[in-house]
Design a protein around this motif. Sequence first.
Motif, PDB file in Angstrom:
ATOM      1  N   ALA A 327       0.832  -1.207   0.000  1.00 18.87           N
ATOM      2  CA  ALA A 327       0.000   0.000   0.000  1.00 18.87           C
ATOM      3  C   ALA A 327       0.862   1.250   0.000  1.00 18.87           C
ATOM      4  O   ALA A 327       0.595   2.210  -0.738  1.00 18.87           O
ATOM      5  N   ALA A 328       1.897   1.254   0.819  1.00 18.93           N
ATOM      6  CA  ALA A 328       2.794   2.412   0.871  1.00 18.93           C
ATOM      7  C   ALA A 328       3.530   2.596  -0.454  1.00 18.93           C
ATOM      8  O   ALA A 328       3.668   3.724  -0.953  1.00 18.93           O
ATOM      9  N   VAL A 329       3.975   1.496  -1.049  1.00 14.14           N
ATOM     10  CA  VAL A 329       4.664   1.574  -2.340  1.00 14.14           C
ATOM     11  C   VAL A 329       3.728   2.129  -3.405  1.00 14.14           C
ATOM     12  O   VAL A 329       4.121   2.953  -4.252  1.00 14.14           O
ATOM     13  N   GLN A 330       2.479   1.725  -3.355  1.00 16.89           N
ATOM     14  CA  GLN A 330       1.520   2.183  -4.363  1.00 16.89           C
ATOM     15  C   GLN A 330       1.270   3.686  -4.263  1.00 16.89           C
ATOM     16  O   GLN A 330       1.193   4.376  -5.284  1.00 16.89           O
ATOM     17  N   ILE A 331       1.168   4.219  -3.058  1.00 14.66           N
ATOM     18  CA  ILE A 331       0.953   5.648  -2.879  1.00 14.66           C
ATOM     19  C   ILE A 331       2.140   6.437  -3.438  1.00 14.66           C
ATOM     20  O   ILE A 331       1.978   7.402  -4.192  1.00 14.66           O
ATOM     21  N   VAL A 332       3.353   6.027  -3.072  1.00 14.81           N
ATOM     22  CA  VAL A 332       4.555   6.729  -3.526  1.00 14.81           C
ATOM     23  C   VAL A 332       4.692   6.625  -5.047  1.00 14.81           C
ATOM     24  O   VAL A 332       4.971   7.625  -5.735  1.00 14.81           O
ATOM     25  N   SER A 334       2.396   6.101  -7.296  1.00 18.78           N
ATOM     26  CA  SER A 334       1.338   6.857  -7.972  1.00 18.78           C
ATOM     27  C   SER A 334       1.634   8.343  -7.961  1.00 18.78           C
ATOM     28  O   SER A 334       1.366   9.050  -8.938  1.00 18.78           O
ATOM     29  N   TRP A 335       2.194   8.831  -6.853  1.00 19.71           N
ATOM     30  CA  TRP A 335       2.575  10.245  -6.790  1.00 19.71           C
ATOM     31  C   TRP A 335       3.636  10.542  -7.847  1.00 19.71           C
ATOM     32  O   TRP A 335       3.572  11.556  -8.545  1.00 19.71           O
ATOM     33  N   ILE A 336       4.606   9.649  -7.967  1.00 15.43           N
ATOM     34  CA  ILE A 336       5.651   9.828  -8.981  1.00 15.43           C
ATOM     35  C   ILE A 336       5.047   9.806 -10.382  1.00 15.43           C
ATOM     36  O   ILE A 336       5.397  10.614 -11.248  1.00 15.43           O
ATOM     37  N   SER A 337       4.102   8.888 -10.599  1.00  9.21           N
ATOM     38  CA  SER A 337       3.468   8.774 -11.908  1.00  9.21           C
ATOM     39  C   SER A 337       2.717  10.046 -12.272  1.00  9.21           C
ATOM     40  O   SER A 337       2.776  10.512 -13.420  1.00  9.21           O
ATOM     41  N   ASP A 338       2.001  10.628 -11.312  1.00  8.24           N
ATOM     42  CA  ASP A 338       1.284  11.881 -11.562  1.00  8.24           C
ATOM     43  C   ASP A 338       2.254  13.045 -11.728  1.00  8.24           C
ATOM     44  O   ASP A 338       2.080  13.900 -12.596  1.00  8.24           O
ATOM     45  N   ARG A 339       3.266  13.081 -10.894  1.00  7.39           N
ATOM     46  CA  ARG A 339       4.200  14.208 -10.909  1.00  7.39           C
ATOM     47  C   ARG A 339       4.942  14.297 -12.236  1.00  7.39           C
ATOM     48  O   ARG A 339       5.123  15.396 -12.788  1.00  7.39           O
ATOM     49  N   TYR A 340       5.370  13.167 -12.765  1.00 10.97           N
ATOM     50  CA  TYR A 340       6.153  13.170 -13.994  1.00 10.97           C
ATOM     51  C   TYR A 340       5.368  12.657 -15.205  1.00 10.97           C
ATOM     52  O   TYR A 340       5.926  12.551 -16.295  1.00 10.97           O
ATOM     53  N   GLN A 341       4.073  12.334 -14.988  1.00 11.09           N
ATOM     54  CA  GLN A 341       3.209  11.842 -16.062  1.00 11.09           C
ATOM     55  C   GLN A 341       3.845  10.685 -16.820  1.00 11.09           C
ATOM     56  O   GLN A 341       3.952  10.687 -18.045  1.00 11.09           O
ATOM     57  N   GLN A 342       4.276   9.693 -16.044  1.00  8.04           N
ATOM     58  CA  GLN A 342       4.896   8.495 -16.594  1.00  8.04           C
ATOM     59  C   GLN A 342       4.123   7.278 -16.103  1.00  8.04           C
ATOM     60  O   GLN A 342       4.302   6.818 -14.984  1.00  8.04           O
ATOM     61  N   ARG A 343       3.238   6.769 -16.947  1.00  5.56           N
ATOM     62  CA  ARG A 343       2.460   5.585 -16.582  1.00  5.56           C
ATOM     63  C   ARG A 343       3.259   4.302 -16.850  1.00  5.56           C
ATOM     64  O   ARG A 343       3.315   3.403 -16.017  1.00  5.56           O
ATOM     65  N   ALA A 344       3.882   4.227 -18.024  1.00  5.18           N
ATOM     66  CA  ALA A 344       4.565   2.993 -18.413  1.00  5.18           C
ATOM     67  C   ALA A 344       5.806   2.724 -17.579  1.00  5.18           C
ATOM     68  O   ALA A 344       6.023   1.597 -17.116  1.00  5.18           O
ATOM     69  N   LEU A 345       6.640   3.737 -17.380  1.00  3.30           N
ATOM     70  CA  LEU A 345       7.909   3.513 -16.679  1.00  3.30           C
ATOM     71  C   LEU A 345       7.693   3.154 -15.215  1.00  3.30           C
ATOM     72  O   LEU A 345       8.389   2.285 -14.670  1.00  3.30           O
ATOM     73  N   VAL A 346       6.740   3.804 -14.549  1.00  3.82           N
ATOM     74  CA  VAL A 346       6.462   3.465 -13.152  1.00  3.82           C
ATOM     75  C   VAL A 346       5.929   2.041 -13.056  1.00  3.82           C
ATOM     76  O   VAL A 346       6.323   1.265 -12.174  1.00  3.82           O
ATOM     77  N   SER A 347       5.040   1.681 -13.975  1.00  5.77           N
ATOM     78  CA  SER A 347       4.536   0.296 -13.997  1.00  5.77           C
ATOM     79  C   SER A 347       5.677  -0.683 -14.228  1.00  5.77           C
ATOM     80  O   SER A 347       5.747  -1.748 -13.597  1.00  5.77           O
ATOM     81  N   PHE A 348       6.592  -0.330 -15.129  1.00  6.24           N
ATOM     82  CA  PHE A 348       7.692  -1.224 -15.498  1.00  6.24           C
ATOM     83  C   PHE A 348       8.598  -1.518 -14.309  1.00  6.24           C
ATOM     84  O   PHE A 348       8.862  -2.694 -13.983  1.00  6.24           O
ATOM     85  N   PHE A 349       9.083  -0.493 -13.643  1.00 10.87           N
ATOM     86  CA  PHE A 349      10.093  -0.705 -12.602  1.00 10.87           C
ATOM     87  C   PHE A 349       9.504  -1.369 -11.351  1.00 10.87           C
ATOM     88  O   PHE A 349      10.186  -2.171 -10.697  1.00 10.87           O
ATOM     89  N   THR A 350       8.270  -1.059 -11.008  1.00 14.02           N
ATOM     90  CA  THR A 350       7.672  -1.729  -9.850  1.00 14.02           C
ATOM     91  C   THR A 350       7.357  -3.194 -10.167  1.00 14.02           C
ATOM     92  O   THR A 350       7.575  -4.076  -9.333  1.00 14.02           O
TER      93      THR A 350
END
Length: 488
Positions: A327-332, A334-350
């Motif tokens: 849950a904590a990882v998902q919040i962090v 998602s914030w990164i994904s919104d902040r940098y508008q990167q859906r694919a890269l955040v999904s990839f590395f996690t």
Amino acid sequence: MGDLKLANTPSIKSMPSDQGNHSNERSNPDIIDGNEYIDPKIERSLVRKFDIFILPMCALVYYTHTLDRANLGNAKTMGIQTDLGLINNEFSLVLILFYIPYGICNIPAALLAKRFNPARVIPLMMGTWGALSTITASTTNFGGLLTVRILIGIVEASFMPCVYLYYSLFYTRKELALRTAAWGFTGFIAGATSGLIAWDVSQWHRSLSGWQYLFLIEGGMTVAISVIVFFVLPRDTSSKFFTADEQRVARIRLSRESELEGVGKIEWETAFAVLSNWHVWAFAAMAFLCGVGVASASNFLPTMVKRIATTTPKANLYTVGPNLVAAAVQIVSSWISDRYQQRALVSFFTLLVSMVGFILLATLDLVHNTRVGYFITYLITFGTYMPELLMPLWLSSNLTSASARAVALGLFIGGQNIGGILSSAVFRDEYAPVYKPALITVAICQGILLLALLAMRQTYVTLNRKLARGEIGPVKGMENNPGFRYAI
């Protein structure tokens, strides 16, 4: 598919130079100009109200949805197979047949929500699956359990596409991931809660079995919460919760990213034309690959932990930690994904972390290294659920019609849910206690998904470059907004 703005495109336009013309437009509430000035104070007030009235309710819906997805896995560790006389792979068959209606009813559910309003459809479906969950406690054989689970699959199919569609009526692209993670966060809390409840009731010695109390408690909670959700969720941006100025700002915000179709109306031609777009089918295929891991982590985490914990109470209790950390990882993330508008890269590395976890869980000797095995379960939940959260946001962000989103999201969630069929089929009893073939299958699916994420991202990067150079465009539905770009 429609375009979206680049991450550095401002969401609040500068004050227009021609004050008179825009003043006349604002005097007519039926005319909406996406370039119209938005007062930052009004926008902040509007989004704050969205967060107050929408986020908690959707979080509660997801909480109960996850409870039901987790409770059958916990019930397995509590003896439901023995009590109902399930033999061979009948438990796996129950899971498989649940995912069939859960996978094919998503598009009808999404269109139902588009026609009759997600704020009405969501709590009604929620109350129904809660009632069916309580009925599960009264089942006495394989046939009864199978019937109830199929019915639950039909109504639960509505949840994901309906909530994503509902969010698109209020939030802009740059706000979606963190808000979705907010209710996704409660899903992990639900997984932890289910483990705690299961741990508690498994030690009861009363007239019913522990798994029966589990279904009664969690089903009753769902029905009660659905009543609250029905009366609190705003129907749309014209709700009494919002002032006239806030309502107009809400429409301007949406006009910048989508066509204003309104609630209760379906553009049928647009809705089904989206099925001819190969991007939509690519996302559905990626959703299937994602769904294999999501279903495995959801349904079989207690079983995988039990091989390490050795006793049922410990197995249920030990599922709490991985869910809370995830849950904590998902919040962090998602914030990164919104902040940098990167859906694919955040999904990839996690997801990469979780794939490694499934490989290690399948290959290491954890009988004599139980602490290592328990640590690996944290890796599994670390990123398995991130593509489930971000990919539908990515898909819907690249569609400009709400009707098209309804069909596309239904197809996406359907693909993901059908992935649960493969998961249920490979976690067979003869593979216990290691389930090596099943774990390797999940890892392979996640590996293919990793490659697909990068390929799809590159596709949109290429399209954005062509749009910037004027080689293609304007995008259908966004002719008045040439600055929009595909989300990546």
